[in-house]
Design a protein around this motif. Structure first.
Motif, PDB file in Angstrom:
ATOM      1  N   GLU A  97       0.826  -1.209   0.000  1.00 16.74           N
ATOM      2  CA  GLU A  97       0.000   0.000   0.000  1.00 16.74           C
ATOM      3  C   GLU A  97       0.858   1.257   0.000  1.00 16.74           C
ATOM      4  OE1 GLU A  97      -3.197   0.378  -0.549  1.00 16.74           O
ATOM      5  OE2 GLU A  97      -3.358  -1.794  -0.805  1.00 16.74           O
ATOM      6  N   LYS A  98       1.988   1.219   0.694  1.00 17.71           N
ATOM      7  CA  LYS A  98       2.904   2.359   0.630  1.00 17.71           C
ATOM      8  C   LYS A  98       3.466   2.491  -0.780  1.00 17.71           C
ATOM      9  CE  LYS A  98       7.126   4.353   2.638  1.00 17.71           C
ATOM     10  NZ  LYS A  98       6.551   5.713   2.841  1.00 17.71           N
ATOM     11  N   GLY A  99       3.697   1.356  -1.428  1.00 13.88           N
ATOM     12  CA  GLY A  99       4.176   1.386  -2.802  1.00 13.88           C
ATOM     13  C   GLY A  99       3.204   2.081  -3.740  1.00 13.88           C
ATOM     14  N   PHE A 100       1.906   1.818  -3.552  1.00 17.63           N
ATOM     15  CA  PHE A 100       0.897   2.508  -4.364  1.00 17.63           C
ATOM     16  C   PHE A 100       0.828   3.993  -4.019  1.00 17.63           C
ATOM     17  CE2 PHE A 100      -0.963  -1.755  -5.234  1.00 17.63           C
ATOM     18  CZ  PHE A 100      -1.105  -1.632  -6.609  1.00 17.63           C
ATOM     19  N   ARG A 101       0.869   4.320  -2.728  1.00 15.48           N
ATOM     20  CA  ARG A 101       0.785   5.731  -2.324  1.00 15.48           C
ATOM     21  C   ARG A 101       1.960   6.546  -2.859  1.00 15.48           C
ATOM     22  NH1 ARG A 101      -0.482   3.402   2.703  1.00 15.48           N
ATOM     23  NH2 ARG A 101       1.593   3.924   3.518  1.00 15.48           N
ATOM     24  N   GLU A 102       3.127   5.947  -2.844  1.00 15.67           N
ATOM     25  CA  GLU A 102       4.335   6.663  -3.260  1.00 15.67           C
ATOM     26  C   GLU A 102       4.528   6.667  -4.775  1.00 15.67           C
ATOM     27  OE1 GLU A 102       6.254   8.373  -1.300  1.00 15.67           O
ATOM     28  OE2 GLU A 102       5.349   7.777   0.612  1.00 15.67           O
ATOM     29  N   GLY A 103       3.696   5.930  -5.503  1.00 21.62           N
ATOM     30  CA  GLY A 103       3.843   5.879  -6.952  1.00 21.62           C
ATOM     31  C   GLY A 103       4.961   4.974  -7.421  1.00 21.62           C
ATOM     32  N   TRP A 104       5.398   4.062  -6.556  1.00 21.26           N
ATOM     33  CA  TRP A 104       6.467   3.141  -6.936  1.00 21.26           C
ATOM     34  C   TRP A 104       5.962   2.005  -7.819  1.00 21.26           C
ATOM     35  CZ3 TRP A 104       8.078   2.543  -1.122  1.00 21.26           C
ATOM     36  CH2 TRP A 104       8.700   3.721  -0.689  1.00 21.26           C
ATOM     37  N   ILE A 105       4.681   1.710  -7.749  1.00 21.35           N
ATOM     38  CA  ILE A 105       4.121   0.602  -8.517  1.00 21.35           C
ATOM     39  C   ILE A 105       3.537   1.154  -9.810  1.00 21.35           C
ATOM     40  CG2 ILE A 105       2.429  -1.264  -8.517  1.00 21.35           C
ATOM     41  CD1 ILE A 105       2.625  -1.308  -5.472  1.00 21.35           C
ATOM     42  N   THR A 106       4.196   0.856 -10.902  1.00 23.91           N
ATOM     43  CA  THR A 106       3.766   1.358 -12.208  1.00 23.91           C
ATOM     44  C   THR A 106       3.752   0.202 -13.212  1.00 23.91           C
ATOM     45  OG1 THR A 106       6.053   1.932 -12.773  1.00 23.91           O
ATOM     46  CG2 THR A 106       4.693   3.672 -11.792  1.00 23.91           C
ATOM     47  N   ALA A 107       3.050   0.412 -14.304  1.00 24.70           N
ATOM     48  CA  ALA A 107       2.980  -0.617 -15.347  1.00 24.70           C
ATOM     49  C   ALA A 107       4.340  -0.779 -16.021  1.00 24.70           C
ATOM     50  CB  ALA A 107       1.930  -0.236 -16.379  1.00 24.70           C
ATOM     51  N   LYS A 108       4.696  -2.032 -16.277  1.00 25.16           N
ATOM     52  CA  LYS A 108       5.978  -2.322 -16.938  1.00 25.16           C
ATOM     53  C   LYS A 108       5.717  -3.240 -18.124  1.00 25.16           C
ATOM     54  CE  LYS A 108       8.874  -1.776 -12.819  1.00 25.16           C
ATOM     55  NZ  LYS A 108       7.804  -1.199 -11.995  1.00 25.16           N
ATOM     56  N   GLN A 109       5.876  -2.685 -19.315  1.00 25.64           N
ATOM     57  CA  GLN A 109       5.710  -3.468 -20.532  1.00 25.64           C
ATOM     58  C   GLN A 109       6.880  -4.437 -20.688  1.00 25.64           C
ATOM     59  OE1 GLN A 109       3.505  -3.475 -23.145  1.00 25.64           O
ATOM     60  NE2 GLN A 109       2.130  -1.799 -22.605  1.00 25.64           N
ATOM     61  N   PRO A 110       6.622  -5.627 -21.241  1.00 24.10           N
ATOM     62  CA  PRO A 110       7.737  -6.546 -21.509  1.00 24.10           C
ATOM     63  C   PRO A 110       8.688  -5.944 -22.538  1.00 24.10           C
ATOM     64  CG  PRO A 110       5.708  -7.342 -22.528  1.00 24.10           C
ATOM     65  CD  PRO A 110       5.321  -6.196 -21.640  1.00 24.10           C
ATOM     66  N   LEU A 111       9.949  -6.315 -22.447  1.00 25.93           N
ATOM     67  CA  LEU A 111      10.963  -5.744 -23.333  1.00 25.93           C
ATOM     68  C   LEU A 111      10.771  -6.179 -24.777  1.00 25.93           C
ATOM     69  CD1 LEU A 111      14.136  -6.120 -21.070  1.00 25.93           C
ATOM     70  CD2 LEU A 111      12.740  -4.072 -21.480  1.00 25.93           C
ATOM     71  N   ARG A 112      10.193  -7.372 -24.960  1.00 28.51           N
ATOM     72  CA  ARG A 112       9.966  -7.870 -26.324  1.00 28.51           C
ATOM     73  C   ARG A 112       8.700  -8.715 -26.347  1.00 28.51           C
ATOM     74  NH1 ARG A 112      11.183 -13.208 -27.064  1.00 28.51           N
ATOM     75  NH2 ARG A 112      12.095 -14.268 -25.251  1.00 28.51           N
ATOM     76  N   ARG A 113       8.147  -8.877 -27.535  1.00 28.53           N
ATOM     77  CA  ARG A 113       6.979  -9.732 -27.724  1.00 28.53           C
ATOM     78  C   ARG A 113       7.370 -10.959 -28.536  1.00 28.53           C
ATOM     79  NH1 ARG A 113       2.888  -9.074 -24.176  1.00 28.53           N
ATOM     80  NH2 ARG A 113       2.423  -6.853 -23.858  1.00 28.53           N
ATOM     81  N   THR A 114       6.859 -12.103 -28.138  1.00 27.00           N
ATOM     82  CA  THR A 114       7.219 -13.365 -28.794  1.00 27.00           C
ATOM     83  C   THR A 114       6.365 -13.660 -30.019  1.00 27.00           C
ATOM     84  OG1 THR A 114       5.662 -14.665 -27.465  1.00 27.00           O
ATOM     85  CG2 THR A 114       7.880 -14.307 -26.554  1.00 27.00           C
TER      86      THR A 114
END
Length: 496
Positions: free
Chosen positions: A136-153
Motif C-alpha cells: 500500500e505504501k508502494g501505491f501511495r508513493e507511486g512506486w508501482i507502475t505498469a511495466k511493458q515486456p521488453l519484447r513480444r514473442t
C-alpha cells in the motif's frame, strides 16, 4: 544478520487497529486501518535471525498443506528492509514472489505466521499486516507502475477465468512477452476476488487498481464471455497457441439428502455473496435483485471463511438473528498435540464477522457440532426453521462419520439458510467439450508442478486442479502454470 536480532524478545506483537465493529456494520467500507510507519517498522524488528525461515517454506507435511508461504515470499528479507526504513527495496523483494500482495495481505489466513519461528513459544511476527503496508505504501508513493515486456514473442495465450490463479498466470505470461487475453464469463473481472469476498474485506476498487495496471502492461480482458458458449472451445483453440485453464471450483456442495432441501429460503452461500456484491456495485442495494437477509433469522451452515463472509453480509443487511453451524468441536486456545508447530495452527480465533455479530446481537454466532436433519416448511413451500442434532465426529476404517448424540435434538427458527459447506469441483460442461481428463474427485487431471492437462497446449491451475483452496495457493499455481506454458511455447523459460 537481521538488523535487530533481539527484537522478538523486546517487542510485543501488535496488530494494526480496525474500525470498531458497531460502527463499520453501518457501511460497506473496508475495516482495515493504516498504522503509523514507525509501528510497522517496530513490528518488523521482531523477525528473528532464525536458522531456517519456515515462514517462507511453502512446503507440505502430513496433516496440512499450509506450512509457510505457498508463494515463497522472502519474508525475513523484506521484514529486515522495513525495519531499516528501506520500504522501496522491501516492495521489490515482495513483488519478486507475489504478483498481488494487496490481495493476500487482506484475505490470506497467513500460514506464514503459524510457521514463524517466534511462534514456537511466543506470538508470531505480524507478517500479513507488514506485507499489506509494504504494497500500500508502494501505491501511495507511486512506486508501482505498469511495466511493458521488453519484447513480444508473437505467441498468443488464452487464460480462462480471471480469479487469482488466472490473473497470476496472465501477469507472468505477459511478462514473458506473450500476447495474453483473459476471458471472464461474469460482467466484472476478478472471479472470487470480486464476487466471492465482501467489499469490506477486499474492495472492488483494490482489485481494479491492479487490473488497470495489467491492462497498461498489455493484457487484454474480455468480460461476459463464456468459453464453450459465447465462444466454442474449437474456435478459441484455433486462435491461440496455448491455454491456461483457471475456472475455479464452482459447483457447490448441496444438501439433497436432507428432507425439505428444496424449500424457498435455502440458498447457496456463493449465490448470496455474488448477488449482494453485484447489487452493491450496480446500485448500492437500492433494488431488490439480490438475496436480502433483512429482518430474517439467518442460519449459516458451514464454519469456514465463506460462512463468515455470509455473516459479515447478513449483519449489514439487518438480519434479525444470525447463527453459524459448525459441525466441528470448538477449538482451544492452545495447539492440540496432533497439530504441532510449524503446521497451520488449528486453534480458536474470532474472525471479524464473528466480532461484528457479537457486537450487534450480543453473542458469538457460532453453534458447534450441529448437524441439520430436516428443513421445516410453512406448508406453502417456504422455510420457517430447521431440525438439528448435535453430533460427534468418529472415524470408521479411516472414513469420517458424524454420529448423532441422543437427546440433543432441537428446532431452530430460520427464514434464510445459507449453505457454505464447500464445493465439489469445477463445472463439467466446458471440460467435457474440451475433452479434458479429470480425476476421481472431478478436478482437472494435471500433475502439480507440471500443470499440463490431457489436451496438448492446455494447462490448468488453481481450484479447478487442486480443489477448493486459498487465494495464495491459486496465485502460486497460476505463476507455476505460466512457467510451464511458457516452456511449452518457447522451449525454455526464465519465469520462476
Amino acid at each position: 544478520m537481521m538488523g535487530n536480532p533481539t527484537g522478538f524478545m523486546e517487542i510485543n506483537r501488535k496488530t494494526p487497529a480496525k474500525r470498531e465493529p458497531k460502527e463499520r456494520v453501518e457501511d460497506w467500507n473496508e475495516f482495515q486501518l493504516t498504522p503509523p510507519e514507525e509501528e510497522i517498522e517496530e513490528q518488523a524488528a521482531r523477525c528473528m535471525d532464525c536458522g531456517i525461515p519456515f515462514c517462507q517454506a511453502g512446503t507440505n507435511m502430513p496433516g496440512s498443506d499450509e506450512i509457510g508461504c505457498p508463494v515463497y515470499n522472502l519474508i525475513p528479507e523484506w521484514n529486515d528492509l522495513v525495519y531499516k526504513g528501506q520500504w522501496k527495496e522491501a516492495l521489490q523483494r515482495l513483488h519478486k514472489t507475489n504478483n498481488f500482495p494487496e490481495f493476500t495481505g487482506r484475505v490470506c489466513p497467513a500460514p506464514c505466521e503459524g510457521s514463524c519461528t517466534v511462534a514456537i513459544d511466543a506470538e508470531p511476527v505480524t507478517i500479513k499486516s507488514i506485507e499489506l503496508q509494504i504494497v500500500e505504501k508502494g501505491f501511495r508513493e507511486g512506486w508501482i507502475t505498469a511495466k511493458q515486456p521488453l519484447r513480444r514473442t508473437g505467441k498468443k495465450v488464452a487464460v480462462i477465468g480471471s480469479g487469482p490463479a488466472g490473473l497470476a498466470a496472465a501477469a507472468q505470461l505477459n511478462r514473458a512477452g506473450h500476447h495474453v487475453t483473459v476471458y471472464e464469463k461474469e460482467d466484472r473481472i476478478g472471479g472470487l476476488l470480486t464476487y466471492g469476498i465482501p467489499d469490506v474485506k477486499l474492495p472492488f476498487e483494490t482489485v481494479m487498481r491492479r487490473i488497470h495496471l495489467l491492462e497498461e502492461e498489455g493484457i487484454e480482458f474480455k468480460t461476459n464471455v463464456e468459453i464453450g458458449s459465447t465462444i466454442t472451445w474449437n474456435e478459441l483453440r484455433e486462435a491461440v497457441d496455448g491455454v491456461v485453464l483457471c475456472t475455479g471450483a464452482q459447483v457447490p456442495r448441496g444438501v439433497e439428502d436432507i428432507p425439505g432441501h428444496d424449500l424457498n429460503g435455502i440458498e447457496y452461500a456463493m449465490n448470496f455473496l455474488t448477488q449482494n456484491t453485484k447489487a452493491l456495485l450496480n446500485h448500492n442495494l437500492r433494488n431488490d435483485d439480490y438475496i436480502d437477509a433483512k429482518d430474517k433469522h439467518v442460519v449459516v451452515i458451514g464454519g469456514g471463511d465463506t460462512g463468515v463472509d455470509c455473516i459479515t453480509t447478513s449483519v449489514r443487511h439487518g438480519a434479525k438473528s444470525i447463527t453459524q453451524f459448525d459441525i466441528n468441536v470448538e477449538k482451544q486456545e492452545e495447539r492440540p498435540e496432533n497439530n504441532p508447530w510449524p503446521l497451520f495452527p488449528m486453534t480458536y480465533k474470532q474472525e471479524e464477522g464473528h466480532k461484528e455479530a457479537e457486537a450487534v446481537y450480543g453473542q458469538d454466532p457460532r453453534a458447534y457440532q450441529w448437524l441439520t436433519t430436516e428443513f421445516i416448511s410453512d406448508g406453502n413451500g417456504n422455510l420457517t426453521g430447521l431440525k438439528a442434532v448435535q453430533a460427534e465426529t468418529v472415524y470408521n476404517n479411516g472414513k469420517k462419520e458424524r454420529k448423532p448424540i441422543p437427546g440433543t435434538e432441537r428446532v431452530w427458527k430460520a427464514d434464510l439458510v445459507l449453505l457454505a459447506i464447500g464445493f465439489t469441483g469445477p463445472e463439467r460442461e466446458l471440460l467435457e467439450q474440451m475433452g479434458i481428463q479429470t480425476t476421481k474427485h472431478g478436478t482437472v487431471s494435471a500433475e502439480y508442478g507440471e500443470y499440463a492437462t490431457s489436451e496438448d497446449g492446455v494447462f490448468a491451475a488453481g481450484d479447478n486442479r487442486r480443489g477448493q483452496s486459498l487465494v495464495v495457493w491459486a496465485i502460486h499455481e497460476g505463476r507455476e502454470a505460466a512457467r510451464e506454458c511458457d516452456r511449452y511455447l518457447t522451449g525454455s523459460t526464465i519465469l520462476p
